[in-house]
Write an enzyme that holds these catalytic residues in place. Structure first.
Site, PDB file in Angstrom:
ATOM      1  N   LYS A  25       0.420  -7.272   3.827  1.00 21.68           N
ATOM      2  CA  LYS A  25       0.528  -8.012   5.086  1.00 21.68           C
ATOM      3  C   LYS A  25      -0.117  -9.409   5.120  1.00 21.68           C
ATOM      4  O   LYS A  25       0.582 -10.399   5.072  1.00 21.68           O
ATOM      5  CB  LYS A  25      -0.004  -7.148   6.229  1.00 21.68           C
ATOM      6  CG  LYS A  25       0.950  -5.984   6.552  1.00 21.68           C
ATOM      7  CD  LYS A  25       0.620  -5.313   7.853  1.00 21.68           C
ATOM      8  CE  LYS A  25       1.771  -4.478   8.373  1.00 21.68           C
ATOM      9  NZ  LYS A  25       1.919  -3.149   7.792  1.00 21.68           N
ATOM     10  N   ASP A  85      -4.792   2.522   0.764  1.00 25.90           N
ATOM     11  CA  ASP A  85      -3.752   1.618   1.248  1.00 25.90           C
ATOM     12  C   ASP A  85      -4.422   0.688   2.260  1.00 25.90           C
ATOM     13  O   ASP A  85      -4.690   1.068   3.401  1.00 25.90           O
ATOM     14  CB  ASP A  85      -2.627   2.433   1.900  1.00 25.90           C
ATOM     15  CG  ASP A  85      -1.536   1.552   2.504  1.00 25.90           C
ATOM     16  OD1 ASP A  85      -1.773   0.341   2.705  1.00 25.90           O
ATOM     17  OD2 ASP A  85      -0.452   2.088   2.812  1.00 25.90           O
ATOM     18  N   PHE A 117       0.910   5.921   7.359  1.00 23.70           N
ATOM     19  CA  PHE A 117       2.102   5.085   7.181  1.00 23.70           C
ATOM     20  C   PHE A 117       1.950   4.285   5.898  1.00 23.70           C
ATOM     21  O   PHE A 117       0.967   3.572   5.725  1.00 23.70           O
ATOM     22  CB  PHE A 117       2.313   4.120   8.357  1.00 23.70           C
ATOM     23  CG  PHE A 117       3.562   3.296   8.181  1.00 23.70           C
ATOM     24  CD1 PHE A 117       4.814   3.840   8.481  1.00 23.70           C
ATOM     25  CD2 PHE A 117       3.510   2.008   7.677  1.00 23.70           C
ATOM     26  CE1 PHE A 117       5.977   3.101   8.278  1.00 23.70           C
ATOM     27  CE2 PHE A 117       4.670   1.270   7.473  1.00 23.70           C
ATOM     28  CZ  PHE A 117       5.902   1.819   7.784  1.00 23.70           C
TER      29      PHE A 117
HETATM   30  C1  LIG Z   1       2.852  -2.277   7.092  1.00 23.42           C
HETATM   31  C2  LIG Z   1       2.287  -1.230   6.205  1.00 23.42           C
HETATM   32  C3  LIG Z   1       2.942  -0.805   5.032  1.00 23.42           C
HETATM   33  C4  LIG Z   1       4.320  -1.279   4.670  1.00 23.42           C
HETATM   34  O1  LIG Z   1       4.371  -2.621   4.376  1.00 23.42           O
HETATM   35  P1  LIG Z   1       5.812  -3.350   4.244  1.00 23.42           P
HETATM   36  O2  LIG Z   1       5.446  -4.732   3.794  1.00 23.42           O
HETATM   37  O3  LIG Z   1       6.454  -3.300   5.581  1.00 23.42           O
HETATM   38  O4  LIG Z   1       6.578  -2.612   3.225  1.00 23.42           O
HETATM   39  C5  LIG Z   1       2.298   0.097   4.214  1.00 23.42           C
HETATM   40  N1  LIG Z   1       1.088   0.575   4.524  1.00 23.42           N
HETATM   41  C6  LIG Z   1       0.432   0.207   5.639  1.00 23.42           C
HETATM   42  C7  LIG Z   1      -0.922   0.770   5.908  1.00 23.42           C
HETATM   43  C8  LIG Z   1       1.011  -0.703   6.510  1.00 23.42           C
HETATM   44  O5  LIG Z   1       0.379  -1.045   7.641  1.00 23.42           O
END
Ligand SMILES: *Cc1c(COP(=O)(O)O)cnc(C)c1O
Length: 392
Positions: free
Chosen positions: A251, A222, A137
């Site tokens: 986050k 990420d 994700f």
């Molecule tokens: C939450 C998340 C995102 C997206 O972040 P947003 O601030 O909602 O755009 C991307 N990568 C990972 C691993 C995430 O947990």
């Protein structure tokens, strides 16, 4: 009264979320209160965002002070909080430079753009492909969702962007087989979050790193969910002795204010020159001030080792639950990024927890994700465990 508020919300807010029927009004530490005065222990923390808990006095004060001085001026000018934040991130990571944005998706957008530009700057215009992982994700903007390995996220938005390939997580041979002369980068979460708290095998990331080195491919981590102490290290990749070329954060970086960051080694970061990428809001003084406090507090209050210990205790308790309840299939995760897989849908369990005053998060239908503030105590964990024990 709650019903009137939620009815109004359901008429005027885009229906992209199926929300729980409570209206949260305030928080303190690991506790939240709704408009009826009912309290909840928060094991969601705004989805791994409020790592230092709600209404942290020092962060609240820093935001209030900064709001009275300067919220925003544009990245046409230098501002002290942004410089301070970038310096701290560089000091505490493998990276040499930081690009700030406002969200995880945007941080990943900038990572994808940087990887492509790095090769195009060298005249390698056909090196544009990013290999990402199944079940990953990376966010909801068009490039981030194109990089996301879950069909349900892309449904209805085709055509997605070209240049993304997917291989199973934890499978080095599949990755090796997917590499072509157009591969620019490998993009992955060191621990898959939304995909179900899936941890890497002990030598997986090391082998991915080696493969990237051999084939001159960039490695992008990420760490939007795993970063900022969530797993007991400031960045999850530190557990595995591997460094990426590019890393994205978001986050928990500003404990609830919107922020994204893309960090890179100098050789790669250099490809972002004047005009190549930009943002109106990214790295504003207000948000950067909060993030600076977050990094200082994590260090001063030794929250990494605290999270490591508390996470180990929490996991032990979940494993104890697993022994007592056959419907629990698996307990996994690192630090305070924990998942418990059941053999059926957890929707009802999440609702029962809510009724009993506990916020927990269900993902991928059958998995409970626990991502409380890192300041959670063993007694609060015990309270959740005994509630889960009763419900199960
Ligand atoms: C939450 C998340 C995102 C997206 O972040 P947003 O601030 O909602 O755009 C991307 N990568 C990972 C691993 C995430 O947990």
């Amino acid at each position: 009264m709650t019903q009137a508020i939620t009815d109004q919300a359901d008429q005027v807010i885009a229906a992209t979320y199926e929300r729980f029927p409570i209206v949260i009004e305030r928080g303190q530490g690991c506790t939240l209160w709704d408009t009826t005065g009912k309290s909840y222990l928060d094991f969601v923390a705004g989805i791994a965002v409020c790592n230092l808990g709600h209404a942290h006095p020092r962060i609240a004060q820093a935001i209030a002070d900064q709001a009275q001085r300067l919220c925003h001026v544009s990245n046409l000018y230098y501002t002290i909080p942004q410089i301070e934040l970038a310096s701290l991130l560089v000091e505490k990571s493998f990276a040499d430079r930081v690009f700030f944005s406002n969200s995880g998706a945007e941080a990943n957008e900038s990572a994808i753009k940087l990887a492509r530009k790095y090769f195009q700057d060298q005249g390698q215009n056909d090196r544009f492909q990013i290999i990402a992982m199944e079940q990953s994700f990376h966010g909801r903007t068009m490039a981030a969702l194109s990089a996301t390995g879950q069909a349900k996220i892309k449904k209805g938005f085709s055509p997605v962007l070209e240049g993304f390939e997917f291989v199973p997580f934890n499978d080095v041979s599949a990755l090796e087989a997917a590499i072509t002369s157009s591969t620019a980068a490998v993009l992955l979460e060191p621990i898959q979050g939304e995909g179900g708290i899936r941890c890497p095998m002990p030598d997986y990331l090391m082998r991915v790193r080696r493969l990237c080195d051999e084939r001159d491919i960039l490695l992008i981590f990420d760490e939007v969910q795993t970063g900022i102490g969530r797993t007991g290290k400031l960045f999850a990749h530190e557990h595995y002795g591997v460094q990426p070329d590019i890393m994205t954060l978001a986050k928990a970086l500003a404990n609830g204010l919107p922020i994204g960051a893309m960090l890179a080694r100098e050789e790669v970061a250099r490809s972002f020159g004047p005009g190549s990428h930009a943002t109106t809001f990214g790295g504003s003084p207000l948000v950067s001030t909060a993030a600076v406090q977050v990094l200082k507090i994590i260090e001063e209050e030794k929250l990494l080792s605290y999270c490591f210990q508390t996470g180990a205790y929490f996991k032990e308790q979940l494993l104890w639950l697993q022994k007592r309840h056959t419907q629990i299939r698996d307990v996994r995760g690192e630090g305070l990024l924990l998942g418990m897989k059941l053999n059926s849908d957890v929707g009802n369990l999440v609702n029962l927890c809510l009724t009993k005053g506990f916020l927990v998060n269900g993902i991928q239908d059958s998995i409970l994700r626990f991502v409380p503030p890192l300041i959670i105590g063993n007694e609060e964990i015990d309270a959740l465990i005994s509630t889960l024990d009763t419900i199960l």
